[in-house]
Design a protein around this motif. Structure first.
Motif, PDB file in Angstrom:
ATOM      1  N   TRP A  94      40.398  40.679  32.905  1.00  0.00           N
ATOM      2  CA  TRP A  94      39.088  40.726  33.554  1.00  0.00           C
ATOM      3  C   TRP A  94      38.950  41.815  34.599  1.00  0.00           C
ATOM      4  N   LEU A  95      40.038  42.322  35.163  1.00  0.00           N
ATOM      5  CA  LEU A  95      39.920  43.370  36.168  1.00  0.00           C
ATOM      6  C   LEU A  95      39.317  44.651  35.598  1.00  0.00           C
ATOM      7  N   PRO A  96      39.716  45.118  34.405  1.00  0.00           N
ATOM      8  CA  PRO A  96      39.031  46.284  33.837  1.00  0.00           C
ATOM      9  C   PRO A  96      37.550  46.031  33.581  1.00  0.00           C
ATOM     10  N   VAL A  97      37.210  44.826  33.116  1.00  0.00           N
ATOM     11  CA  VAL A  97      35.800  44.498  32.877  1.00  0.00           C
ATOM     12  C   VAL A  97      35.027  44.523  34.193  1.00  0.00           C
ATOM     13  N   LEU A  98      35.608  43.953  35.248  1.00  0.00           N
ATOM     14  CA  LEU A  98      34.955  43.950  36.556  1.00  0.00           C
ATOM     15  C   LEU A  98      34.747  45.379  37.063  1.00  0.00           C
ATOM     16  N   THR A  99      35.728  46.244  36.865  1.00  0.00           N
ATOM     17  CA  THR A  99      35.602  47.630  37.315  1.00  0.00           C
ATOM     18  C   THR A  99      34.468  48.339  36.596  1.00  0.00           C
ATOM     19  N   VAL A 100      34.374  48.155  35.280  1.00  0.00           N
ATOM     20  CA  VAL A 100      33.293  48.781  34.513  1.00  0.00           C
ATOM     21  C   VAL A 100      31.936  48.242  34.948  1.00  0.00           C
ATOM     22  N   VAL A 101      31.847  46.945  35.186  1.00  0.00           N
ATOM     23  CA  VAL A 101      30.576  46.347  35.615  1.00  0.00           C
ATOM     24  C   VAL A 101      30.156  46.896  36.978  1.00  0.00           C
ATOM     25  N   LEU A 102      31.098  47.028  37.902  1.00  0.00           N
ATOM     26  CA  LEU A 102      30.767  47.582  39.222  1.00  0.00           C
ATOM     27  C   LEU A 102      30.285  49.024  39.106  1.00  0.00           C
ATOM     28  N   ALA A 152      52.590  33.638  38.412  1.00  0.00           N
ATOM     29  CA  ALA A 152      52.355  35.082  38.426  1.00  0.00           C
ATOM     30  C   ALA A 152      52.012  35.586  37.027  1.00  0.00           C
ATOM     31  N   MET A 153      52.634  35.017  36.008  1.00  0.00           N
ATOM     32  CA  MET A 153      52.344  35.423  34.635  1.00  0.00           C
ATOM     33  C   MET A 153      50.909  35.060  34.262  1.00  0.00           C
ATOM     34  N   ARG A 154      50.468  33.890  34.662  1.00  0.00           N
ATOM     35  CA  ARG A 154      49.094  33.482  34.373  1.00  0.00           C
ATOM     36  C   ARG A 154      48.093  34.371  35.129  1.00  0.00           C
ATOM     37  N   LEU A 155      48.405  34.690  36.408  1.00  0.00           N
ATOM     38  CA  LEU A 155      47.525  35.573  37.179  1.00  0.00           C
ATOM     39  C   LEU A 155      47.459  36.953  36.549  1.00  0.00           C
ATOM     40  N   LEU A 156      48.614  37.439  36.098  1.00  0.00           N
ATOM     41  CA  LEU A 156      48.643  38.748  35.445  1.00  0.00           C
ATOM     42  C   LEU A 156      47.810  38.742  34.176  1.00  0.00           C
ATOM     43  N   ASP A 157      47.849  37.650  33.450  1.00  0.00           N
ATOM     44  CA  ASP A 157      47.060  37.551  32.226  1.00  0.00           C
ATOM     45  C   ASP A 157      45.567  37.601  32.531  1.00  0.00           C
ATOM     46  N   ILE A 158      45.166  36.972  33.645  1.00  0.00           N
ATOM     47  CA  ILE A 158      43.751  36.989  34.037  1.00  0.00           C
ATOM     48  C   ILE A 158      43.350  38.376  34.521  1.00  0.00           C
ATOM     49  N   LEU A 159      44.175  38.971  35.395  1.00  0.00           N
ATOM     50  CA  LEU A 159      43.853  40.283  35.943  1.00  0.00           C
ATOM     51  C   LEU A 159      43.806  41.349  34.862  1.00  0.00           C
ATOM     52  N   GLY A 160      44.791  41.307  33.971  1.00  0.00           N
ATOM     53  CA  GLY A 160      44.834  42.323  32.925  1.00  0.00           C
ATOM     54  C   GLY A 160      43.650  42.256  31.993  1.00  0.00           C
ATOM     55  N   ALA A 177      47.146  47.106  35.672  1.00  0.00           N
ATOM     56  CA  ALA A 177      47.159  45.675  35.337  1.00  0.00           C
ATOM     57  C   ALA A 177      46.995  45.471  33.834  1.00  0.00           C
ATOM     58  N   ALA A 178      46.099  46.238  33.220  1.00  0.00           N
ATOM     59  CA  ALA A 178      45.911  46.104  31.776  1.00  0.00           C
ATOM     60  C   ALA A 178      47.171  46.519  31.022  1.00  0.00           C
ATOM     61  N   TRP A 179      47.819  47.591  31.475  1.00  0.00           N
ATOM     62  CA  TRP A 179      49.053  48.042  30.814  1.00  0.00           C
ATOM     63  C   TRP A 179      50.177  47.017  30.974  1.00  0.00           C
ATOM     64  N   VAL A 180      50.354  46.499  32.173  1.00  0.00           N
ATOM     65  CA  VAL A 180      51.414  45.516  32.411  1.00  0.00           C
ATOM     66  C   VAL A 180      51.154  44.256  31.608  1.00  0.00           C
ATOM     67  N   GLN A 181      49.909  43.777  31.643  1.00  0.00           N
ATOM     68  CA  GLN A 181      49.587  42.556  30.909  1.00  0.00           C
ATOM     69  C   GLN A 181      49.831  42.725  29.419  1.00  0.00           C
TER      70      GLN A 181
END
Length: 448
Positions: free
Chosen positions: A253-261, A243-251, A66-70
């Motif tokens: 915050w998803l890595p941040v969420l993974t690190v926090v978990l 979808a572009m807006r969702l990708l921007d959010i995922l790219g 997700a980070a790479w695509v975003q």
């Protein structure tokens, strides 16, 4: 005062009851209840940490992708940096040269040229052998045309001009598409009311100025209205923008969420160091899975591209170039996870870990004592380094982690560099600590 003692009420004259002493059975029951509570508490923490680390491991490859695509989709500079090397790849250049040469040669009517020459020779009364020779010129003439076109196109494609044109075209098209999907910016391509429209205002202005300059004064009356052309209308445009807006959010915050978990899993677990090893090893395993998935996708992609549309070597080059940053990020995270797991293991009580620490300690101590005997003592500074060795080691590790965090797109080489510098600094600090003044001896006790 013993907290088990209970004072008498004031009416009794202030005398205290005898202290209550637990019997052996009560003490055993108390200790059993304490152990059971501790076991339940550790069990809850262990279960919670297991759930958190499982979520982190499942999200890890998705977060990387997700980070790479975003980054590739939304950042024009990153996108251009991704596709720029394609212009200098021999396989891609060869495919472009062949495609352009075929287009140009197809537009040259060699048969019409030879037919015209044949008729001209017949009208001039040329001998039949000459006329037949003119008819046979179609094949050699077509080959000559193709040779000239191929040489000319090759000269252009292999020059720096093609590289500049390639990057400029990708930059303009990507920026226009991103602005259209996000609805941001001011570009010629934009989305309005479910339609994709092209703004030709600059073209209209240029045409109007050239017509006026050529003497067509009435061209100045060309109106400024209708300066947009509707390319197509689609009901899916809104979905693409969502979808572009969702990708921007995922790219983001998803890595941040993974690190926090992952951090919460390590913090929640009863054995922090062991959970850190498990988490790091799990992330490394998931990165291996992601690399294998990329290899499978590459094979599927190459099998789906017809060789008539694109040569296999050119298709492979395009795929490898486009996903190279994703592969680099995956390999970097894989190496970083392995290094983290190794460092956490070396801090443990394993036989190999103790042997490594003992060997390193003996080596640095011997080097420090040699410096001390040679007259290069570090004095009280070395003594303080030895006293606060845990703090200095933690500071070096924190500095290395911060360097990688601030590094713009770190690679495996960057990790190797930071790791090498960190190990070298720790060795130097250990040697300096061993070369310092020995700790003060305790004062001798006077008998009697």
């Amino acid at each position: 005062m013993n907290p088990a003692a209970t004072p008498d009420s004031p009416d009794t004259g202030g005398t205290a009851n005898p202290e209550h002493v637990m019997t052996a059975e009560e003490r055993a029951e108390y200790e059993r209840l304490r152990r059971d509570a501790a076991v339940r508490h550790r069990g809850v923490r262990r279960a919670g940490a297991s759930v958190l680390v499982l979520l982190a491991l499942l999200l890890a490859p998705v977060a990387v992708v997700a980070a790479w695509v975003q980054e590739t989709v939304s950042d024009t500079d990153r996108y251009v940096e991704t596709v720029a090397p394609l212009a200098s790849e021999p396989a891609v250049q060869e495919a472009v040269i062949n495609r352009l040469t075929d287009r140009v040669v197809d537009n040259v009517d060699v048969a019409a040229v030879t037919d015209s020459l044949t008729r001209a020779l017949q009208d001039a009364g040329a001998p039949p052998r000459v006329v037949e020779g003119a008819e046979a010129l179609e094949g050699p003439l077509r080959s000559a045309v193709r040779s000239v076109v191929d040489r000319t196109v090759s000269r252009v494609i292999t020059s720096d001009v093609f590289q500049q044109v390639w990057e400029g075209a990708n930059r303009r098209s990507h920026a226009a598409v991103v602005n259209m999907l996000t609805g941001d910016g001011d570009s010629a391509l934009r989305a309005e009311d479910g339609a994709v429209k092209l703004d030709v205002g600059e073209v209209v202005d240029e045409v109007r100025e050239r017509l006026v300059g050529a003497g067509f004064d009435k061209a100045a009356a060309i109106p400024d209205t209708d300066r947009t052309i509707t390319l197509f209308e689609t009901e899916e445009l809104g979905k693409a923008q969502d979808a572009m807006r969702l990708l921007d959010i995922l790219g983001t915050w998803l890595p941040v969420l993974t690190v926090v978990l992952a951090a919460l899993a390590v913090w929640t677990a009863p054995a922090h160091r062991m959970m850190l090893i498990v988490t790091a090893a799990g992330v490394a395993l998931m990165m291996v899975v992601l690399l294998v998935a990329l290899a499978v996708v590459r094979r599927v992609y190459l099998d789906s591209v017809p060789s008539t549309a694109l040569p296999t070597d050119a298709a492979a080059t395009i795929f490898d170039t486009f996903v190279r940053f994703l592969r680099d990020s995956t390999r970097t995270l894989l190496v970083l996870s392995l290094v983290t797991a190794l460092i956490a293991y070396l801090y443990g009580r394993g036989r190999l870990a103790r042997a490594v620490r003992t060997t390193a300690g003996r080596g640095t101590t011997a080097a420090g004592r040699a410096l001390h005997r040679a007259g290069m003592s570090t004095g009280s500074t070395g003594h303080r380094l030895a006293e606060y060795r845990a703090w200095t080691t933690g500071g070096v590790i924190a500095a290395g982690a911060l360097a990688l965090l601030l590094w713009n797109h770190p690679t495996v080489g960057a990790i190797a560099l930071v790791l090498g510098v960190g190990v070298a600094v720790l060795i130097v600090l250990a040697i300096l600590a061993a070369a310092g003044e020995p700790a003060d001896r305790p004062a001798e006790r006077v008998p009697g």
